[in-house]
Motif scaffolding. Structure first.
Motif, mmCIF file in Angstrom:
data_model
loop_
_atom_site.group_PDB
_atom_site.id
_atom_site.type_symbol
_atom_site.label_atom_id
_atom_site.label_comp_id
_atom_site.label_asym_id
_atom_site.label_seq_id
_atom_site.Cartn_x
_atom_site.Cartn_y
_atom_site.Cartn_z
ATOM 1 N N GLN A 3 0.856 -1.188 0.000
ATOM 2 C CA GLN A 3 0.000 0.000 0.000
ATOM 3 C C GLN A 3 0.890 1.237 0.000
ATOM 4 O O GLN A 3 1.886 1.291 0.718
ATOM 5 N N LEU A 4 0.514 2.217 -0.806
ATOM 6 C CA LEU A 4 1.334 3.411 -1.001
ATOM 7 C C LEU A 4 0.546 4.659 -0.634
ATOM 8 O O LEU A 4 -0.588 4.828 -1.097
ATOM 9 N N VAL A 5 1.148 5.506 0.173
ATOM 10 C CA VAL A 5 0.531 6.761 0.578
ATOM 11 C C VAL A 5 1.491 7.900 0.248
ATOM 12 O O VAL A 5 2.609 7.943 0.746
ATOM 13 N N GLN A 6 1.016 8.807 -0.571
ATOM 14 C CA GLN A 6 1.838 9.916 -1.040
ATOM 15 C C GLN A 6 1.663 11.154 -0.171
ATOM 16 O O GLN A 6 0.609 11.358 0.448
ATOM 17 N N SER A 7 2.702 11.974 -0.154
ATOM 18 C CA SER A 7 2.643 13.274 0.501
ATOM 19 C C SER A 7 3.512 14.243 -0.292
ATOM 20 O O SER A 7 4.345 13.837 -1.104
ATOM 21 N N GLY A 8 3.298 15.507 -0.039
ATOM 22 C CA GLY A 8 3.991 16.533 -0.803
ATOM 23 C C GLY A 8 3.103 17.016 -1.931
ATOM 24 O O GLY A 8 1.935 16.660 -2.017
ATOM 25 N N GLY A 9 3.656 17.773 -2.803
ATOM 26 C CA GLY A 9 2.886 18.324 -3.901
ATOM 27 C C GLY A 9 2.326 19.694 -3.554
ATOM 28 O O GLY A 9 2.589 20.248 -2.501
ATOM 29 N N GLY A 10 1.539 20.235 -4.465
ATOM 30 C CA GLY A 10 0.956 21.549 -4.262
ATOM 31 C C GLY A 10 1.382 22.519 -5.339
ATOM 32 O O GLY A 10 1.742 22.129 -6.449
ATOM 33 N N LEU A 11 1.361 23.779 -4.975
ATOM 34 C CA LEU A 11 1.698 24.854 -5.913
ATOM 35 C C LEU A 11 3.139 25.299 -5.694
ATOM 36 O O LEU A 11 3.541 25.553 -4.549
ATOM 37 N N VAL A 12 3.885 25.392 -6.764
ATOM 38 C CA VAL A 12 5.277 25.824 -6.683
ATOM 39 C C VAL A 12 5.569 26.735 -7.869
ATOM 40 O O VAL A 12 4.957 26.590 -8.933
ATOM 41 N N GLN A 13 6.469 27.660 -7.656
ATOM 42 C CA GLN A 13 6.850 28.557 -8.753
ATOM 43 C C GLN A 13 7.947 27.909 -9.594
ATOM 44 O O GLN A 13 8.779 27.146 -9.078
ATOM 45 N N ALA A 14 7.934 28.210 -10.856
ATOM 46 C CA ALA A 14 8.976 27.711 -11.737
ATOM 47 C C ALA A 14 10.344 28.096 -11.195
ATOM 48 O O ALA A 14 10.538 29.232 -10.768
ATOM 49 N N GLY A 15 11.254 27.138 -11.179
ATOM 50 C CA GLY A 15 12.594 27.388 -10.686
ATOM 51 C C GLY A 15 12.804 27.046 -9.230
ATOM 52 O O GLY A 15 13.948 26.923 -8.774
#
Length: 123
Positions: A3-15
């Motif tokens: 079973q896999l549970v992800q975290s992180g992600g969201g909005l980020v600016q280029a660079g």
């Protein structure tokens, strides 16, 4: 199965930088090759990066080579995707996946999938 549970992600600016994590439970994590896939709106799912069971071998899509790094910590049962210098075209839903083989390169190789996480890169 794992079973896999992800975290992180969201909005980020280029660079900027962003790290995705994927924690596994269930069967022995080190038995699985791991991969990160993504699906952008209107596009097919694509393999972004993969890593072998031991972590000795990693491979990348040409579009992210040199910017993204996949790694794993078998003691922590976690795989990571470090995204450096992301671009707007990296915007997609990202999925981690596990394959019960040493190296997986196709989506069909992977039998377990995370829930997905949105990554949006603004220009």
């Amino acid at each position: 199965q794992v079973q896999l549970v992800q975290s992180g992600g969201g909005l980020v600016q280029a660079g900027d930088s962003l790290r995705l994590s994927c924690a596994a439970s269930g069967r022995t994590f080190s038995s699985y090759a791991m991969g990160w896939f993504r699906r952008a709106p209107g596009k097919e799912r694509e393999l972004v990066a993969g890593i072998s069971r031991s972590g000795d071998h990693a491979y990348y899509a040409s579009s992210v080579q040199g910017r993204f790094t996949i790694s794993r910590d078998n003691a922590k049962r976690t795989v990571y995707l470090q995204m450096n210098s992301p671009k707007p075209e990296d915007t997609a839903v990202y999925y981690c996946a596990a394959a019960d083989i040493d190296v997986g390169t196709r989506a069909a190789d992977f039998g377990s999938w995370g829930q997905g996480t949105q990554v949006t890169v603004s220009s």
